[in-house]
Scaffold this motif. Structure first.
Motif, PDB file in Angstrom:
ATOM      1  N   CYS A  64      36.475  23.040  41.988  1.00  0.00           N
ATOM      2  CA  CYS A  64      37.234  24.019  42.766  1.00  0.00           C
ATOM      3  C   CYS A  64      37.686  23.413  44.098  1.00  0.00           C
ATOM      4  O   CYS A  64      38.783  23.693  44.579  1.00  0.00           O
ATOM      5  CB  CYS A  64      36.389  25.263  43.024  1.00  0.00           C
ATOM      6  SG  CYS A  64      35.967  26.088  41.492  1.00  0.00           S
ATOM      7  N   ASN A  71      49.794  26.808  40.646  1.00  0.00           N
ATOM      8  CA  ASN A  71      50.231  26.326  39.322  1.00  0.00           C
ATOM      9  C   ASN A  71      50.307  24.812  39.207  1.00  0.00           C
ATOM     10  O   ASN A  71      49.721  24.256  38.278  1.00  0.00           O
ATOM     11  CB  ASN A  71      51.572  26.957  38.951  1.00  0.00           C
ATOM     12  CG  ASN A  71      51.441  28.444  38.714  1.00  0.00           C
ATOM     13  OD1 ASN A  71      50.338  28.918  38.398  1.00  0.00           O
ATOM     14  ND2 ASN A  71      52.522  29.178  38.881  1.00  0.00           N
ATOM     15  N   PHE A 119      38.809  23.948  29.074  1.00  0.00           N
ATOM     16  CA  PHE A 119      39.783  24.367  28.069  1.00  0.00           C
ATOM     17  C   PHE A 119      40.665  23.178  27.673  1.00  0.00           C
ATOM     18  O   PHE A 119      40.911  22.925  26.501  1.00  0.00           O
ATOM     19  CB  PHE A 119      40.633  25.492  28.666  1.00  0.00           C
ATOM     20  CG  PHE A 119      41.393  26.282  27.644  1.00  0.00           C
ATOM     21  CD1 PHE A 119      40.747  27.244  26.885  1.00  0.00           C
ATOM     22  CD2 PHE A 119      42.748  26.062  27.436  1.00  0.00           C
ATOM     23  CE1 PHE A 119      41.443  27.973  25.938  1.00  0.00           C
ATOM     24  CE2 PHE A 119      43.445  26.787  26.497  1.00  0.00           C
ATOM     25  CZ  PHE A 119      42.790  27.747  25.749  1.00  0.00           C
ATOM     26  N   ALA A 120      41.101  22.425  28.687  1.00  0.00           N
ATOM     27  CA  ALA A 120      41.940  21.249  28.422  1.00  0.00           C
ATOM     28  C   ALA A 120      41.181  20.222  27.601  1.00  0.00           C
ATOM     29  O   ALA A 120      41.722  19.619  26.672  1.00  0.00           O
ATOM     30  CB  ALA A 120      42.397  20.631  29.745  1.00  0.00           C
ATOM     31  N   SER A 154      41.784  16.208  33.282  1.00  0.00           N
ATOM     32  CA  SER A 154      40.769  16.499  32.274  1.00  0.00           C
ATOM     33  C   SER A 154      41.109  15.822  30.950  1.00  0.00           C
ATOM     34  O   SER A 154      40.258  15.194  30.315  1.00  0.00           O
ATOM     35  CB  SER A 154      40.658  18.012  32.087  1.00  0.00           C
ATOM     36  OG  SER A 154      39.961  18.301  30.909  1.00  0.00           O
ATOM     37  N   ILE A 180      44.474  19.882  34.682  1.00  0.00           N
ATOM     38  CA  ILE A 180      44.543  19.815  33.223  1.00  0.00           C
ATOM     39  C   ILE A 180      44.825  18.385  32.777  1.00  0.00           C
ATOM     40  O   ILE A 180      44.180  17.861  31.872  1.00  0.00           O
ATOM     41  CB  ILE A 180      45.620  20.787  32.685  1.00  0.00           C
ATOM     42  CG1 ILE A 180      45.136  22.226  32.856  1.00  0.00           C
ATOM     43  CG2 ILE A 180      45.966  20.491  31.231  1.00  0.00           C
ATOM     44  CD1 ILE A 180      46.160  23.271  32.537  1.00  0.00           C
ATOM     45  N   PRO A 226      35.540  26.059  34.216  1.00  0.00           N
ATOM     46  CA  PRO A 226      36.884  25.946  34.811  1.00  0.00           C
ATOM     47  C   PRO A 226      37.945  25.539  33.768  1.00  0.00           C
ATOM     48  O   PRO A 226      37.596  25.152  32.656  1.00  0.00           O
ATOM     49  CB  PRO A 226      36.725  24.842  35.859  1.00  0.00           C
ATOM     50  CG  PRO A 226      35.264  24.646  36.035  1.00  0.00           C
ATOM     51  CD  PRO A 226      34.629  25.069  34.765  1.00  0.00           C
ATOM     52  N   ILE A 227      39.180  25.566  34.166  1.00  0.00           N
ATOM     53  CA  ILE A 227      40.309  25.278  33.277  1.00  0.00           C
ATOM     54  C   ILE A 227      40.182  23.911  32.601  1.00  0.00           C
ATOM     55  O   ILE A 227      40.643  23.703  31.492  1.00  0.00           O
ATOM     56  CB  ILE A 227      41.637  25.376  34.075  1.00  0.00           C
ATOM     57  CG1 ILE A 227      42.866  25.260  33.150  1.00  0.00           C
ATOM     58  CG2 ILE A 227      41.738  24.291  35.131  1.00  0.00           C
ATOM     59  CD1 ILE A 227      43.450  26.565  32.795  1.00  0.00           C
ATOM     60  N   ILE A 228      39.488  22.983  33.263  1.00  0.00           N
ATOM     61  CA  ILE A 228      39.364  21.638  32.696  1.00  0.00           C
ATOM     62  C   ILE A 228      38.594  21.656  31.378  1.00  0.00           C
ATOM     63  O   ILE A 228      38.817  20.821  30.514  1.00  0.00           O
ATOM     64  CB  ILE A 228      38.707  20.648  33.692  1.00  0.00           C
ATOM     65  CG1 ILE A 228      37.378  21.204  34.187  1.00  0.00           C
ATOM     66  CG2 ILE A 228      39.630  20.332  34.845  1.00  0.00           C
ATOM     67  CD1 ILE A 228      36.539  20.169  34.920  1.00  0.00           C
ATOM     68  N   ALA A 237      39.456  25.942  20.957  1.00  0.00           N
ATOM     69  CA  ALA A 237      40.082  26.842  21.931  1.00  0.00           C
ATOM     70  C   ALA A 237      40.690  28.063  21.249  1.00  0.00           C
ATOM     71  O   ALA A 237      40.903  29.096  21.890  1.00  0.00           O
ATOM     72  CB  ALA A 237      41.150  26.094  22.714  1.00  0.00           C
ATOM     73  N   THR A 294      46.777  23.409  39.183  1.00  0.00           N
ATOM     74  CA  THR A 294      46.131  23.594  37.886  1.00  0.00           C
ATOM     75  C   THR A 294      46.636  22.556  36.886  1.00  0.00           C
ATOM     76  O   THR A 294      45.853  21.982  36.126  1.00  0.00           O
ATOM     77  CB  THR A 294      46.450  25.012  37.355  1.00  0.00           C
ATOM     78  OG1 THR A 294      46.141  25.944  38.380  1.00  0.00           O
ATOM     79  CG2 THR A 294      45.652  25.327  36.122  1.00  0.00           C
TER      80      THR A 294
END
Lengths: 335, 156
Positions: free
Chosen positions: B42, B65, B102-103, B75, B72, B98-100, B130, B68
């Protein structure tokens, strides 16, 4: 000769003419590294998929065993092989290359001793002159099929085990010099209701204990008959459970006699968590390390109880528990 | 759903014995590591956001955006270099939430199934891990929207 319900005594005790063990890059760091024949420093073994790499590993192990025995593929009557890939393709594809009459066997990680027991029985019944038994596993191919993609970031629990990348092969014959396969006990499928595929050691321990206990009873042996008793791939967790189970049954196994291939191969490397697993685990430890020690005269009588978890990726998603098996083979070498 | 299989007393006894011998996950250590690594991610994101606002002239509402997107990409790159799974073994949920995370799930599945070709391999398996998140995410968004509409229609 059949002894009891599920054990064979091999009166003609087939001879292990040669054995070979090959490994991947991670296995080269093993405390037993000196007992392997070849290491590959690339997980891909020069192939474009992990599955193809596994075929190559198996093929190399078989070729190495042939080379050490001074035999040609045409001399071998039968090849008995199995692995963890769907429909045991690694074994069938390796057999395609070797052109040896082939019987596919599957007992998950117990395949090594399943193959060795059947191969010995074939020779004992005069069904062959030379038989080869082999098996392989590949860390990334097994992870891909049974768990998550290799590079997926999921934390593994401390009970998880590390699939060995490697292959082991033995050639058995009727004459010659070498360790002899003396007896074997075929295991029953045991399911104690464990369903966590990240805890194979706990799932398999009861099967190992059952087969070893049956072996002692049917062959009428005392536990101290053997210099070394090794389970296949229980890892630290399964080994601790097996020790407890033996103690509960009143079978006293000394700590320096009872060991586990899944602990021996990587030692206490923290990366492997609870230890090693995979078809190649018991195969490379037995065919590489232990047979070498027998040939040096350090061990005279050993019992290997290879353990297998007979689950599929689908069976555990359907919430089935993990049925397990263990096959024990006794090898003796009196020089 | 199928009926739960009965556990026999022998199985039950064994499971109690086995449980005692199993090493447990160190929850406290895991929580601390997740906090440290998750917080670090973060922090990086915040730095990126500041950079986009101050040096690239983004509005504060829009700078999230591109920040992020960079996370991604990082990651996916670390996944491809074979580092991410080692970080995850240490960081646990700190790298998954975190979003990473998901990536990584997309990239790792895509790499893994490259050997089965681009269409059936990469395309067919990329969302293997995912996929459920997207399915249930979309489905719950749909349900929540309907509830919102109904409440508004009643005059809430």
């Amino acid at each position: 000769m059949l002894v009891g319900r599920q054990s064979w005594r091999f009166d003609k005790s087939p001879i292990i003419i040669s054995s070979a063990a090959v490994g991947g890059p991670f296995e080269a760091q093993s405390p037993l590294a000196g007992d392997f024949d070849v290491f590959y420093d690339d997980l891909w073994i020069g192939q474009d998929s992990f599955e193809k790499a596994e075929v190559k590993l198996l093929q190399y192990a078989c070729e190495k065993a042939l080379e050490k025995a001074g035999l040609q593929p045409e001399d071998i009557n039968f090849l008995l092989s199995g692995d963890l890939d769907n429909q045991i393709t690694s074994s069938s594809f390796a057999a395609r290359g070797l052109k040896i009459p082939y019987l596919g066997v599957f007992g998950a990680c117990s395949t090594s001793m399943e193959g060795l027991a059947i191969a010995s029985k074939l020779l004992d019944n005069d069904g062959a002159n030379y038989v080869m038994a082999a098996t392989a596993s590949h860390n990334a191919a097994a992870e891909k099929q049974f768990r998550y993609p290799t590079e997926y970031g999921a934390q593994k629990p401390p009970t998880a085990q590390w699939t060995v990348t490697g292959a082991g092969a033995v050639i058995l014959g009727r004459n010659g010099e070498g360790p002899r396969v003396v007896s074997a006990t075929i295991g029953k499928v045991v399911d104690m209701g464990i369903s966590d595929p990240f805890n194979m050691g706990a799932a398999m321990a009861p099967a190992a204990v059952d087969t070893i206990e049956t072996h002692f009873n049917e062959m009428n042996l005392e536990p101290d008959y053997y210099d070394l008793i090794a389970t296949g791939d229980l890892g630290f967790t399964g080994y601790a459970i097996a020790q407890e189970l033996f103690a509960k049954k009143g079978i006293r196994l000394k700590e320096n006699i009872y060991t586990d291939c899944g602990i021996m191969i990587y030692g206490d490397n923290p990366r492997v968590l609870s230890g090693a697993s995979g078809c190649a685990c018991s195969a490379v430890v037995t065919y590489g390390h232990l047979l070498k020690r027998m040939r040096k005269g350090e061990l005279k009588r050993i019992l290997i109880a290879a353990t297998g978890a007979l689950l599929s990726p689908m069976s555990y998603q359907q919430k089935e528990t993990i049925p397990c098996i263990a096959h024990a083979v006794s090898i003796e070498y009196v020089q | 759903m199928h009926k739960k299989k009965k556990t026999s007393p022998v199985q039950k006894d064994y499971q109690i014995l086995a449980k005692k011998k199993e090493p447990k996950r160190n929850v406290i250590l895991n929580v601390i590591r997740a906090f440290v690594f998750g917080g670090f991610v973060c922090f990086i994101a915040q730095l990126l956001q500041f950079a986009f606002i101050n040096y690239f002239g983004f509005e504060e509402s829009q700078a999230g955006n591109p920040a992020t997107a960079i996370l991604i990409m990082l990651s996916a790159l670390l996944t491809g270099l074979g580092v991410y799974d080692h970080i995850a073994q240490w960081a646990g949920a700190g790298s998954a939430v975190p979003i990473i995370g998901f990536a990584n799930s997309l990239a790792s599945a895509a790499i893994e199934h490259r050997s089965e070709g681009y269409v059936l391999g990469v395309g067919g398996n990329m969302f293997k891990i995912a996929g459920p998140v997207i399915v249930f995410g979309t489905f719950s968004a749909f349900i929540v929207s309907i509830i919102k509409l109904l409440v508004q229609a009643i005059g809430g």
